[in-house]
Design a protein around this motif. Structure first.
Motif, PDB file in Angstrom:
ATOM      1  N   ILE A 263       1.169  -0.654  -0.102  1.00  0.00           N
ATOM      2  CA  ILE A 263      -0.345   0.494  -0.002  1.00  0.00           C
ATOM      3  C   ILE A 263       0.807   1.419  -0.102  1.00  0.00           C
ATOM      4  N   ASP A 264       1.295   1.568   0.968  1.00  0.00           N
ATOM      5  CA  ASP A 264       2.398   2.623   1.161  1.00  0.00           C
ATOM      6  C   ASP A 264       2.662   2.867   3.042  1.00  0.00           C
ATOM      7  N   TRP A 265       3.818   3.776   3.098  1.00  0.00           N
ATOM      8  CA  TRP A 265       4.820   3.262   3.990  1.00  0.00           C
ATOM      9  C   TRP A 265       3.984   3.649   5.376  1.00  0.00           C
ATOM     10  N   LYS A 266       3.102   4.205   4.755  1.00  0.00           N
ATOM     11  CA  LYS A 266       1.882   4.838   6.347  1.00  0.00           C
ATOM     12  C   LYS A 266       1.186   4.356   6.678  1.00  0.00           C
ATOM     13  N   TYR A 267       0.265   2.857   5.777  1.00  0.00           N
ATOM     14  CA  TYR A 267      -0.479   2.230   6.215  1.00  0.00           C
ATOM     15  C   TYR A 267       0.499   1.012   6.854  1.00  0.00           C
ATOM     16  N   ASP A 268       1.708   1.036   6.173  1.00  0.00           N
ATOM     17  CA  ASP A 268       2.906  -0.079   6.712  1.00  0.00           C
ATOM     18  C   ASP A 268       3.459   0.410   8.280  1.00  0.00           C
ATOM     19  N   LEU A 269       3.228   1.813   8.701  1.00  0.00           N
ATOM     20  CA  LEU A 269       3.266   2.609   9.900  1.00  0.00           C
ATOM     21  C   LEU A 269       2.292   1.782  11.095  1.00  0.00           C
ATOM     22  N   TYR A 270       1.287   2.594  10.634  1.00  0.00           N
ATOM     23  CA  TYR A 270      -0.023   1.619  11.072  1.00  0.00           C
ATOM     24  C   TYR A 270      -0.358   0.481  11.243  1.00  0.00           C
ATOM     25  N   CYS A 271       0.470  -0.165  10.987  1.00  0.00           N
ATOM     26  CA  CYS A 271      -0.332  -1.794  10.981  1.00  0.00           C
ATOM     27  C   CYS A 271       1.280  -2.760  12.604  1.00  0.00           C
ATOM     28  N   SER A 272       2.114  -1.721  11.794  1.00  0.00           N
ATOM     29  CA  SER A 272       3.573  -2.104  12.490  1.00  0.00           C
ATOM     30  C   SER A 272       2.914  -1.873  14.315  1.00  0.00           C
ATOM     31  N   ILE A 273       1.929  -0.097  14.222  1.00  0.00           N
ATOM     32  CA  ILE A 273       1.680  -0.203  15.955  1.00  0.00           C
ATOM     33  C   ILE A 273       0.536  -0.636  15.984  1.00  0.00           C
ATOM     34  N   ILE A 274      -0.553  -1.061  15.567  1.00  0.00           N
ATOM     35  CA  ILE A 274      -2.044  -2.097  16.082  1.00  0.00           C
ATOM     36  C   ILE A 274      -1.436  -3.287  16.318  1.00  0.00           C
ATOM     37  N   ARG A 275      -0.296  -3.805  15.870  1.00  0.00           N
ATOM     38  CA  ARG A 275       0.205  -5.056  15.518  1.00  0.00           C
ATOM     39  C   ARG A 275       1.182  -5.083  17.200  1.00  0.00           C
ATOM     40  N   ASN A 276       1.369  -3.819  17.336  1.00  0.00           N
ATOM     41  CA  ASN A 276       2.608  -4.380  18.523  1.00  0.00           C
ATOM     42  C   ASN A 276       2.179  -4.564  19.946  1.00  0.00           C
ATOM     43  N   SER A 277       2.776  -5.526  20.586  1.00  0.00           N
ATOM     44  CA  SER A 277       1.864  -6.527  21.161  1.00  0.00           C
ATOM     45  C   SER A 277       2.045  -5.817  22.904  1.00  0.00           C
ATOM     46  N   THR A 278       3.301  -4.757  22.843  1.00  0.00           N
ATOM     47  CA  THR A 278       3.213  -3.757  24.042  1.00  0.00           C
ATOM     48  C   THR A 278       2.458  -3.330  24.462  1.00  0.00           C
ATOM     49  N   LEU A 279       1.795  -2.813  23.309  1.00  0.00           N
ATOM     50  CA  LEU A 279       0.195  -1.595  23.444  1.00  0.00           C
ATOM     51  C   LEU A 279      -0.887  -2.470  23.958  1.00  0.00           C
ATOM     52  N   LEU A 280      -1.194  -3.829  22.936  1.00  0.00           N
ATOM     53  CA  LEU A 280      -2.688  -4.294  22.733  1.00  0.00           C
ATOM     54  C   LEU A 280      -2.351  -5.188  24.358  1.00  0.00           C
ATOM     55  N   LYS A 281      -1.141  -5.230  25.150  1.00  0.00           N
ATOM     56  CA  LYS A 281      -1.445  -5.639  26.474  1.00  0.00           C
ATOM     57  C   LYS A 281      -1.275  -4.524  27.466  1.00  0.00           C
ATOM     58  N   PHE A 282      -0.682  -3.169  27.007  1.00  0.00           N
ATOM     59  CA  PHE A 282      -1.529  -2.411  27.969  1.00  0.00           C
ATOM     60  C   PHE A 282      -2.730  -1.641  28.012  1.00  0.00           C
ATOM     61  N   LEU A 283      -3.467  -1.882  26.446  1.00  0.00           N
ATOM     62  CA  LEU A 283      -5.187  -1.447  26.005  1.00  0.00           C
ATOM     63  C   LEU A 283      -5.792  -2.677  27.211  1.00  0.00           C
ATOM     64  N   ASN A 284      -5.813  -3.483  27.077  1.00  0.00           N
ATOM     65  CA  ASN A 284      -6.231  -5.008  28.027  1.00  0.00           C
ATOM     66  C   ASN A 284      -6.204  -4.831  29.743  1.00  0.00           C
ATOM     67  N   ILE A 285      -5.270  -3.785  30.139  1.00  0.00           N
ATOM     68  CA  ILE A 285      -5.609  -3.274  31.573  1.00  0.00           C
ATOM     69  C   ILE A 285      -6.642  -1.965  31.789  1.00  0.00           C
ATOM     70  N   LEU A 286      -6.636  -1.525  30.688  1.00  0.00           N
ATOM     71  CA  LEU A 286      -7.333  -0.547  30.131  1.00  0.00           C
ATOM     72  C   LEU A 286      -9.037  -0.678  30.275  1.00  0.00           C
ATOM     73  N   ASP A 287      -9.263  -1.868  29.672  1.00  0.00           N
ATOM     74  CA  ASP A 287     -10.122  -2.132  29.000  1.00  0.00           C
ATOM     75  C   ASP A 287     -10.886  -3.760  29.961  1.00  0.00           C
ATOM     76  N   PHE A 288     -11.269  -1.618  31.352  1.00  0.00           N
ATOM     77  CA  PHE A 288     -12.377  -2.546  32.716  1.00  0.00           C
ATOM     78  C   PHE A 288     -13.497  -3.111  31.798  1.00  0.00           C
ATOM     79  N   ASN A 289     -13.996  -4.230  32.621  1.00  0.00           N
ATOM     80  CA  ASN A 289     -15.293  -5.199  32.102  1.00  0.00           C
ATOM     81  C   ASN A 289     -15.285  -4.946  30.526  1.00  0.00           C
ATOM     82  N   PHE A 290     -14.453  -4.572  29.582  1.00  0.00           N
ATOM     83  CA  PHE A 290     -14.271  -5.126  28.375  1.00  0.00           C
ATOM     84  C   PHE A 290     -14.317  -3.976  28.002  1.00  0.00           C
ATOM     85  N   SER A 291     -14.488  -3.276  28.425  1.00  0.00           N
ATOM     86  CA  SER A 291     -15.550  -1.524  27.455  1.00  0.00           C
ATOM     87  C   SER A 291     -14.736  -1.149  26.221  1.00  0.00           C
ATOM     88  N   ILE A 292     -13.963  -1.208  26.074  1.00  0.00           N
ATOM     89  CA  ILE A 292     -12.796  -0.477  24.730  1.00  0.00           C
ATOM     90  C   ILE A 292     -13.316  -1.565  23.886  1.00  0.00           C
TER      91      ILE A 292
END
Length: 233
Positions: A125-154
């Motif tokens: 696609i392009d470098w911007k989409y590649d960057l977006y994909c790398s961010i949303i797949r970041n395992s550390t970020l996803l684990k942190f969001l799980n901590i914030l996901d009270f009652n699975f609201s997110i």
């Protein structure tokens, strides 16, 4: 690494399994019961409407499919190309070969020696989409969001947003898009999902196949000596 694609292999793409689209579960149950048979199962991505190995809520609501896939993987060779809705999944499927986006296209060979490239279809696609994909797949970020996901609201907000999306459509200029995409490949055959079109083209001595969306057309594709054949669920 070259992977041999056998005749009778089944390709399934873009099932987007959720409470509104149950086709993937139906397919897996038929495969598990023997009503549908295959030597290999190639999952082309986005078969879950959303899942990742870090997201507890989506693992919970998709547990039945995870269990069936792991049962099937004991008897059927399964290759799973991660899409833009399903990623970081190797931890969920220990006996399934999971191909991450950055390792696509995955280059294989057919039984008659032709080279074949497998991609979900959201690469090149392009470098911007590649960057977006790398961010949303970041395992550390996803684990942190799980901590914030009270009652699975997110997670539930994400689920509701996905349930409201209209994903079945006819792309008027799809052949023109395919002509551009084919330039990124050097194989005899090119197999993609992602676009939900279920169409095939011969372009520049390469044969391009877009696997149909299981949830949109209720079809999957089988690889035979005579090429790719669509089958209805």
């Amino acid at each position: 690494m070259f992977h041999n694609i056998k005749y009778d292999a089944i390709f399934v793409a873009d099932s987007h399994y959720n409470q509104n689209h149950q086709e993937f579960l139906t397919f897996l149950k038929k495969l598990n019961s023997g009503e549908i048979t295959a030597t290999q199962l190639i999952l082309m991505g986005d078969n879950f409407d959303f899942i990742s190995g870090e997201c507890k809520y989506f693992i919970k609501i998709n547990q039945e499919l995870i269990d069936i896939l792991n049962i099937l993987s004991q008897n059927i060779e399964i290759l799973y190309l991660e899409g833009n809705h399903d990623y970081n999944m190797q931890v969920l499927f220990p006996n399934i070969k999971v191909i991450k986006r950055e390792n696509q296209p995955y280059i294989c060979k057919t039984q008659d020696g032709k080279s074949i490239a497998l991609s979900h279809g959201d690469n090149f696609i392009d470098w911007k989409y590649d960057l977006y994909c790398s961010i949303i797949r970041n395992s550390t970020l996803l684990k942190f969001l799980n901590i914030l996901d009270f009652n699975f609201s997110i997670s539930k907000k994400i689920e509701n947003a996905l349930l409201g999306k209209s994903i079945c459509h006819d792309m008027k200029n799809f052949e023109e898009l395919v002509k551009k995409r084919v330039k990124n490949y050097k194989t005899d055959l090119i197999i993609e999902g992602h676009y939900h079109q279920g169409k095939s083209y011969n372009i520049d001595n390469k044969f391009y196949v877009n696997i149909p969306s299981l949830c949109c057309s209720k079809e999957f594709s089988r690889f035979t000596k005579d090429g790719f054949k669509k089958e209805s669920l």
